[in-house]
Write an enzyme that holds these catalytic residues in place. Sequence first.
Site, PDB file in Angstrom:
ATOM      1  CE1 TYR A  39     -23.007  10.945  12.798  1.00  0.00           C
ATOM      2  CE2 TYR A  39     -20.903  12.009  12.358  1.00  0.00           C
ATOM      3  CZ  TYR A  39     -21.623  10.950  12.874  1.00  0.00           C
ATOM      4  OH  TYR A  39     -20.975   9.917  13.481  1.00  0.00           O
ATOM      5  CG  HIS A  71      -4.406  -2.711  -9.756  1.00  0.00           C
ATOM      6  ND1 HIS A  71      -3.398  -3.470  -9.230  1.00  0.00           N
ATOM      7  CD2 HIS A  71      -3.983  -1.409  -9.663  1.00  0.00           C
ATOM      8  CE1 HIS A  71      -2.420  -2.685  -8.846  1.00  0.00           C
ATOM      9  NE2 HIS A  71      -2.747  -1.438  -9.092  1.00  0.00           N
ATOM     10  CG  ASP A 107     -23.622   7.693   7.159  1.00  0.00           C
ATOM     11  OD1 ASP A 107     -24.595   8.426   6.893  1.00  0.00           O
ATOM     12  OD2 ASP A 107     -23.615   6.916   8.137  1.00  0.00           O
ATOM     13  CG  ASP A 138       1.225   1.826  -7.212  1.00  0.00           C
ATOM     14  OD1 ASP A 138       1.033   1.317  -8.324  1.00  0.00           O
ATOM     15  OD2 ASP A 138       1.343   1.152  -6.172  1.00  0.00           O
ATOM     16  CG  HIS A 166      -2.718   1.349  -4.675  1.00  0.00           C
ATOM     17  ND1 HIS A 166      -3.884   0.740  -5.093  1.00  0.00           N
ATOM     18  CD2 HIS A 166      -1.713   0.498  -5.023  1.00  0.00           C
ATOM     19  CE1 HIS A 166      -3.589  -0.410  -5.676  1.00  0.00           C
ATOM     20  NE2 HIS A 166      -2.285  -0.585  -5.636  1.00  0.00           N
ATOM     21  CG  HIS A 190      -2.999  -4.878  -3.476  1.00  0.00           C
ATOM     22  ND1 HIS A 190      -3.029  -5.538  -4.681  1.00  0.00           N
ATOM     23  CD2 HIS A 190      -2.146  -3.851  -3.660  1.00  0.00           C
ATOM     24  CE1 HIS A 190      -2.214  -4.950  -5.536  1.00  0.00           C
ATOM     25  NE2 HIS A 190      -1.653  -3.933  -4.939  1.00  0.00           N
ATOM     26  N   GLY A 235       0.842  -1.181   0.000  1.00  0.00           N
ATOM     27  CA  GLY A 235       0.000   0.000   0.000  1.00  0.00           C
ATOM     28  C   GLY A 235       0.877   1.231   0.000  1.00  0.00           C
ATOM     29  CG  ASN A 236       1.207   3.419  -2.772  1.00  0.00           C
ATOM     30  OD1 ASN A 236       0.322   4.123  -3.224  1.00  0.00           O
ATOM     31  ND2 ASN A 236       1.579   2.286  -3.359  1.00  0.00           N
TER      32      ASN A 236
END
Lengths: 230, 230, 230, 230
Positions: free
Chosen positions: C226, C168, C119, C75, C94, C96, C27-28
């Site tokens: 809210y 992806h 929401d 990415d 990003h 997975h 992830g990034n």
Amino acid sequence: MLEELKVKVYEANMELQRKGLVIYTWGNVSEIDRETGLVIIKPSGVDYDTMKAEDMVVVDLDGNVVEGRYKPSTDTPTHLVMYNRYPNIGGVVHTHSEWATTFAQAGMDIPAFGTTHADYFYGDIPCTRDLTDDEISGEYEKETGNVIVETIGDKNPLEVPAIVVKNHGPFAWGQDADSAVYNAVVLDKVAEMAYKTMTLNPEVMRVKQHLLDKHYLRKHGANAYYGQKL
Amino acid sequence: MLEELKVKVYEANMELQRKGLVIYTWGNVSEIDRETGLVIIKPSGVDYDTMKAEDMVVVDLDGNVVEGRYKPSTDTPTHLVMYNRYPNIGGVVHTHSEWATTFAQAGMDIPAFGTTHADYFYGDIPCTRDLTDDEISGEYEKETGNVIVETIGDKNPLEVPAIVVKNHGPFAWGQDADSAVYNAVVLDKVAEMAYKTMTLNPEVMRVKQHLLDKHYLRKHGANAYYGQKL
Amino acid sequence: MLEELKVKVYEANMELQRKGLVIYTWGNVSEIDRETGLVIIKPSGVDYDTMKAEDMVVVDLDGNVVEGRYKPSTDTPTHLVMYNRYPNIGGVVHTHSEWATTFAQAGMDIPAFGTTHADYFYGDIPCTRDLTDDEISGEYEKETGNVIVETIGDKNPLEVPAIVVKNHGPFAWGQDADSAVYNAVVLDKVAEMAYKTMTLNPEVMRVKQHLLDKHYLRKHGANAYYGQKL
Amino acid sequence: MLEELKVKVYEANMELQRKGLVIYTWGNVSEIDRETGLVIIKPSGVDYDTMKAEDMVVVDLDGNVVEGRYKPSTDTPTHLVMYNRYPNIGGVVHTHSEWATTFAQAGMDIPAFGTTHADYFYGDIPCTRDLTDDEISGEYEKETGNVIVETIGDKNPLEVPAIVVKNHGPFAWGQDADSAVYNAVVLDKVAEMAYKTMTLNPEVMRVKQHLLDKHYLRKHGANAYYGQKL
């Protein structure tokens, strides 16, 4: 003998538990020292909570115990078949991790559905055929290795570094014990997402070959550009 | 009275919670001291967070409380039916663990799909028939034990050391409280993988008898070779 | 350079791991400083366990590395396409994460089934089209950004601050890195409940437009009521 | 004002997080002090990590804030409709817990499939009808309470102490805040097992009325014999 490697293999076994791939004694990791041809492997049926690095067993490529006060894992012959057949494999893992085992029990390959899969496995992860009754009655654990080798054939085993053995469970491998464990973790995550994909959309298609190539090769190909070291 | 056994049964009850099989007070473990015929069991509806070893209740095989300031688990009569009928059972567990309970609610046996199952259960894990209205209105907890016994019949209860009671939940057992808890953990894991196998591949077939034999017997047979102690 | 923002982006990356959205390096997160036009992003393939705030990489909107001893995430070009096209986006993520990736692999939009979705996301969360072979062979990561932009078009990207890229995985965004991570967490939870809803009731209908309006606008509209700050 | 009750309601809100029923600010718990007719409830949109007991808001049964520096939960009007209509309710909980929300999104009652359900809920847990567009545009949160009341009608709300609101999520209640939270936890676990039961065996039948009676009444009936205090 090979004390540093024992610590490494011990830690790799413990990592299986930390990553949630095994409960109780349901897994084993080994690594081979190619210089001496000796393999370090987890002892059979010893509890993870009390196991120590010094409990690791040293065997040669014929399965003879060279050092160790415990019996080696019952799955040792399977590991040895792999090391004997494929000189570029350095570590082997066996678990009963739940998602990969689900595919083993269902008798199905794990299809390549996306880039998560393609980043590590260059194509579907195969499920072996059934062992015959003779194979089961004979040298069962060795025959398990043989059916894995039969399925992989002459392909480079590092391109798809895992398999599920029909009605049994997954084996994964890599350049050493750590990368084998890493691949075992990824295997189970990829199997989990394949299960969910297939139950959500039974008509789902595999990822395009072009995208499979792209993701696998940007990490593992000659012109790889992912990460810092390549 | 039987203070050591109380600690053991207390610890076995706490293990249910640590393994994620129970929330709140949804489970109970007992062990029998075959010499005196006395059974140690968890008290009814006492919170796991405040429960102590000394809170365990001692009952005889007729269900009389011999020692204890609490009432024993409401499921005590079910445990006693098991101990009375099968002299080789030393510990009994009841939970509402989610995957085994799913099969109980679905009214389905848990099929033997792989070696994970075969390592511990020598065949399908059965689901009982419905209790009749009379059985429910009568001595319900005792009748629950009776329907378990009816399902097992004259088979050795240690060969398939668990069952799911229709619309209720699982019971597991073993040579003592610890092995009963161990079997309850394996039961839920095996049920989880069976559920996933069946929803992934509705056409899936059971594991071959030969492979079932092989895995069960390499651990539990006369020539067992798994682990260190056999 | 931008030391405070590096700490913030580092923390946002670590939050992905704490929330269970990523394993290993999967992830990034980035955030842009709109004043200077510089983007802080995670380095490529660096382990979360050893990563430090000072390892974050600074790039400009053309992708040139302005500061940093590591290569930026592979990415990065995808993030930059988003920042260049939509001036109201301040952070991009990003992952997975398993449930959102399930929809990406199934090639399906995530339908708005309830108020949990409404929401945060004002309508279905779209799945992109397949990338063409040319797009995959060319500037792949940039083309990934382009297909995201093609899917969003001229809509306000903050009204549905996430997407799944076909075969992806998910991208999410927000006003800054923290809100992008928040949206990535909500995305995966919403995808999880959509999967369960669809497998439980294949005939299920989307939430009524009126209820979608109500929940989105009571949190994000001109008359939002809210929370404490609106 | 009512400082002890604030601590209790605060703790009940934190318990939602500890039990995994909520992420971020996705839930709220209240309890009524029947003597004064005042209700203590969680503030709107305040982070669980920084929230303190003194942040709880005091409102009267008409919804006027009597004490508190924060605005009360936006769902306060729903809670108040429940307290006004049913004098035997002392605590109310709202969450978006994933399994109960799945049934809300699927628009389905949660069927009573087993004794886990029957121990706490005397029959199916209903799903409300859709709110009309007028109800959504009007006093939405109050109308949510009204549709819950319409569904329960004149039945004793403590016999089935939970409901799922169509396309929204669950509400649960009890004699006080703690028992309401307890019921919310059980609700989600029961919903989880119902989902798994229905996807495993689509032909599954509800539990027999006789068994439902037995389990509910052995815990909650005039002759209850479960637990220590009855």
